[in-house]
Design a protein around this motif. Structure first.
Motif, PDB file in Angstrom:
ATOM      1  N   LEU A  46      -7.681 -10.902  15.963  1.00 54.59           N
ATOM      2  CA  LEU A  46      -7.212 -12.165  16.532  1.00 54.59           C
ATOM      3  C   LEU A  46      -7.446 -12.187  18.037  1.00 54.59           C
ATOM      4  N   TRP A  47      -7.160 -11.082  18.700  1.00 54.03           N
ATOM      5  CA  TRP A  47      -7.341 -11.012  20.149  1.00 54.03           C
ATOM      6  C   TRP A  47      -8.812 -11.162  20.526  1.00 54.03           C
ATOM      7  N   LYS A  48      -9.697 -10.542  19.743  1.00 51.72           N
ATOM      8  CA  LYS A  48     -11.133 -10.640  20.026  1.00 51.72           C
ATOM      9  C   LYS A  48     -11.622 -12.079  19.901  1.00 51.72           C
TER      10      LYS A  48
ATOM     11  N   ILE B 260      -6.171  -9.954   2.721  1.00 50.75           N
ATOM     12  CA  ILE B 260      -7.581  -9.546   2.718  1.00 50.75           C
ATOM     13  C   ILE B 260      -7.704  -8.070   3.089  1.00 50.75           C
ATOM     14  N   ARG B 261      -6.941  -7.638   4.099  1.00 49.17           N
ATOM     15  CA  ARG B 261      -6.969  -6.213   4.493  1.00 49.17           C
ATOM     16  C   ARG B 261      -6.478  -5.325   3.349  1.00 49.17           C
ATOM     17  N   ILE B 262      -5.458  -5.755   2.653  1.00 48.12           N
ATOM     18  CA  ILE B 262      -4.932  -4.987   1.523  1.00 48.12           C
ATOM     19  C   ILE B 262      -5.978  -4.915   0.416  1.00 48.12           C
ATOM     20  N   ASN B 263      -6.633  -6.036   0.130  1.00 53.79           N
ATOM     21  CA  ASN B 263      -7.714  -6.041  -0.867  1.00 53.79           C
ATOM     22  C   ASN B 263      -8.831  -5.078  -0.468  1.00 53.79           C
ATOM     23  N   ASP B 264      -9.211  -5.111   0.804  1.00 52.71           N
ATOM     24  CA  ASP B 264     -10.260  -4.211   1.289  1.00 52.71           C
ATOM     25  C   ASP B 264      -9.848  -2.753   1.125  1.00 52.71           C
ATOM     26  N   TYR B 265      -8.586  -2.467   1.448  1.00 50.42           N
ATOM     27  CA  TYR B 265      -8.064  -1.103   1.328  1.00 50.42           C
ATOM     28  C   TYR B 265      -8.178  -0.613  -0.110  1.00 50.42           C
ATOM     29  N   TYR B 266      -7.706  -1.419  -1.065  1.00 49.67           N
ATOM     30  CA  TYR B 266      -7.757  -0.998  -2.467  1.00 49.67           C
ATOM     31  C   TYR B 266      -9.178  -0.978  -3.008  1.00 49.67           C
ATOM     32  N   ARG B 267     -10.005  -1.901  -2.552  1.00 48.85           N
ATOM     33  CA  ARG B 267     -11.400  -1.896  -2.978  1.00 48.85           C
ATOM     34  C   ARG B 267     -12.050  -0.573  -2.602  1.00 48.85           C
ATOM     35  N   GLU B 268     -11.886  -0.153  -1.360  1.00 52.13           N
ATOM     36  CA  GLU B 268     -12.478   1.105  -0.910  1.00 52.13           C
ATOM     37  C   GLU B 268     -11.847   2.302  -1.615  1.00 52.13           C
ATOM     38  N   LYS B 269     -10.539   2.268  -1.761  1.00 52.73           N
ATOM     39  CA  LYS B 269      -9.835   3.381  -2.417  1.00 52.73           C
ATOM     40  C   LYS B 269     -10.310   3.550  -3.853  1.00 52.73           C
TER      41      LYS B 269
ATOM     42  N   CYS C  93       0.817  -1.227   0.000  1.00 44.71           N
ATOM     43  CA  CYS C  93       0.000   0.000   0.000  1.00 44.71           C
ATOM     44  C   CYS C  93       0.848   1.273   0.000  1.00 44.71           C
ATOM     45  N   ASN C  94       2.151   1.139   0.131  1.00 46.13           N
ATOM     46  CA  ASN C  94       3.080   2.272   0.066  1.00 46.13           C
ATOM     47  C   ASN C  94       2.787   3.365   1.090  1.00 46.13           C
ATOM     48  N   ASP C  95       2.300   2.980   2.247  1.00 43.16           N
ATOM     49  CA  ASP C  95       2.023   3.945   3.307  1.00 43.16           C
ATOM     50  C   ASP C  95       2.216   3.241   4.649  1.00 43.16           C
ATOM     51  N   GLU C  96       3.229   3.671   5.387  1.00 45.61           N
ATOM     52  CA  GLU C  96       3.566   2.990   6.637  1.00 45.61           C
ATOM     53  C   GLU C  96       2.438   3.075   7.664  1.00 45.61           C
ATOM     54  N   GLN C  97       1.806   4.233   7.777  1.00 42.36           N
ATOM     55  CA  GLN C  97       0.737   4.390   8.757  1.00 42.36           C
ATOM     56  C   GLN C  97      -0.453   3.497   8.442  1.00 42.36           C
ATOM     57  N   ILE C  98      -0.834   3.437   7.180  1.00 44.84           N
ATOM     58  CA  ILE C  98      -1.943   2.562   6.784  1.00 44.84           C
ATOM     59  C   ILE C  98      -1.563   1.108   7.036  1.00 44.84           C
ATOM     60  N   ALA C  99      -0.320   0.752   6.732  1.00 43.44           N
ATOM     61  CA  ALA C  99       0.152  -0.614   6.964  1.00 43.44           C
ATOM     62  C   ALA C  99       0.086  -0.964   8.449  1.00 43.44           C
ATOM     63  N   MET C 100       0.527  -0.040   9.298  1.00 45.44           N
ATOM     64  CA  MET C 100       0.482  -0.299  10.743  1.00 45.44           C
ATOM     65  C   MET C 100      -0.967  -0.427  11.224  1.00 45.44           C
ATOM     66  N   ASP C 101      -1.860   0.390  10.676  1.00 46.63           N
ATOM     67  CA  ASP C 101      -3.281   0.283  11.033  1.00 46.63           C
ATOM     68  C   ASP C 101      -3.844  -1.081  10.630  1.00 46.63           C
ATOM     69  N   MET C 102      -3.467  -1.546   9.429  1.00 42.70           N
ATOM     70  CA  MET C 102      -3.938  -2.850   8.960  1.00 42.70           C
ATOM     71  C   MET C 102      -3.485  -3.960   9.908  1.00 42.70           C
ATOM     72  N   VAL C 103      -2.209  -3.936  10.259  1.00 45.46           N
ATOM     73  CA  VAL C 103      -1.654  -4.989  11.120  1.00 45.46           C
ATOM     74  C   VAL C 103      -2.280  -4.911  12.514  1.00 45.46           C
ATOM     75  N   GLN C 104      -2.486  -3.702  12.994  1.00 50.53           N
ATOM     76  CA  GLN C 104      -3.141  -3.553  14.287  1.00 50.53           C
ATOM     77  C   GLN C 104      -4.547  -4.141  14.235  1.00 50.53           C
ATOM     78  N   ASP C 105      -5.275  -3.880  13.158  1.00 53.41           N
ATOM     79  CA  ASP C 105      -6.614  -4.454  13.000  1.00 53.41           C
ATOM     80  C   ASP C 105      -6.572  -5.982  12.989  1.00 53.41           C
ATOM     81  N   ILE C 106      -5.567  -6.538  12.326  1.00 53.97           N
ATOM     82  CA  ILE C 106      -5.429  -7.998  12.266  1.00 53.97           C
ATOM     83  C   ILE C 106      -5.233  -8.568  13.666  1.00 53.97           C
TER      84      ILE C 106
END
Length: 164
Positions: free
Chosen positions: A38-40, A61-70, A21-34
């Protein structure tokens, strides 16, 4: 167990997502969501045999969702400008388009989760049935069934609303 997985895979997953996704903040948000997801669902953590496969599939899947919305937003904006740029009744048609788009989005949100995922990957991301099957780890026949179900539901609901 969770802390070990977090320590072992956090950086690798962030790098993987950032590469796509070429964006560190978005990448960190994606991983945090993952990891939050998992924790939930920590009661099923013991059932996960190949955690690396599981985490990287979730990242894809998160990357696909990101690009789908974008691209959904970009496509809608582009379509609006292309379609209505030459129109005399630009304002009225824009309002109708937005109403219809909002109506269809509302219908799509009423679809069952997996059916909605398949539909949005097909229609908004432009993925083919084999690509969707691979991304969601489903058979192509299952993807076709979900897509057929979604389209039938949307057609019926739109037809019913037109009759009113």
């Amino acid at each position: 167990m969770f802390q070990e997985w977090f320590d072992a895979y956090w950086n690798r997953l962030v790098d993987f997502c950032e590469h796509h996704c070429n964006d560190e903040q978005i990448a960190m948000d994606m991983v945090q969501d993952i990891f939050c997801s998992l924790w939930k669902r920590k009661e099923v953590m013991e059932e996960i045999i190949q955690i690396e496969h599981y985490l990287f599939r979730a990242a894809r899947i998160r990357i696909n969702d990101y690009y789908r919305e974008k691209y959904k937003r970009i496509d809608q904006t582009h379509e609006l400008t292309e379609t209505f740029c030459h129109s005399i009744n630009n304002t009225e048609e824009t309002i109708y388009f937005r109403d219809l788009d909002h109506f269809v989005d509302g219908l799509v949100n009423r679809l069952p989760c997996r059916c909605r995922q398949v539909y949005t990957l097909s229609r908004n991301s432009g993925l083919s049935i084999p690509e969707i099957a691979e991304a969601l780890s489903l058979s192509e026949k299952t993807v076709e069934a979900h897509l057929t179900k979604a389209l039938k539901f949307l057609r019926n609901k739109i037809a019913t609303s037109e009759q009113k």
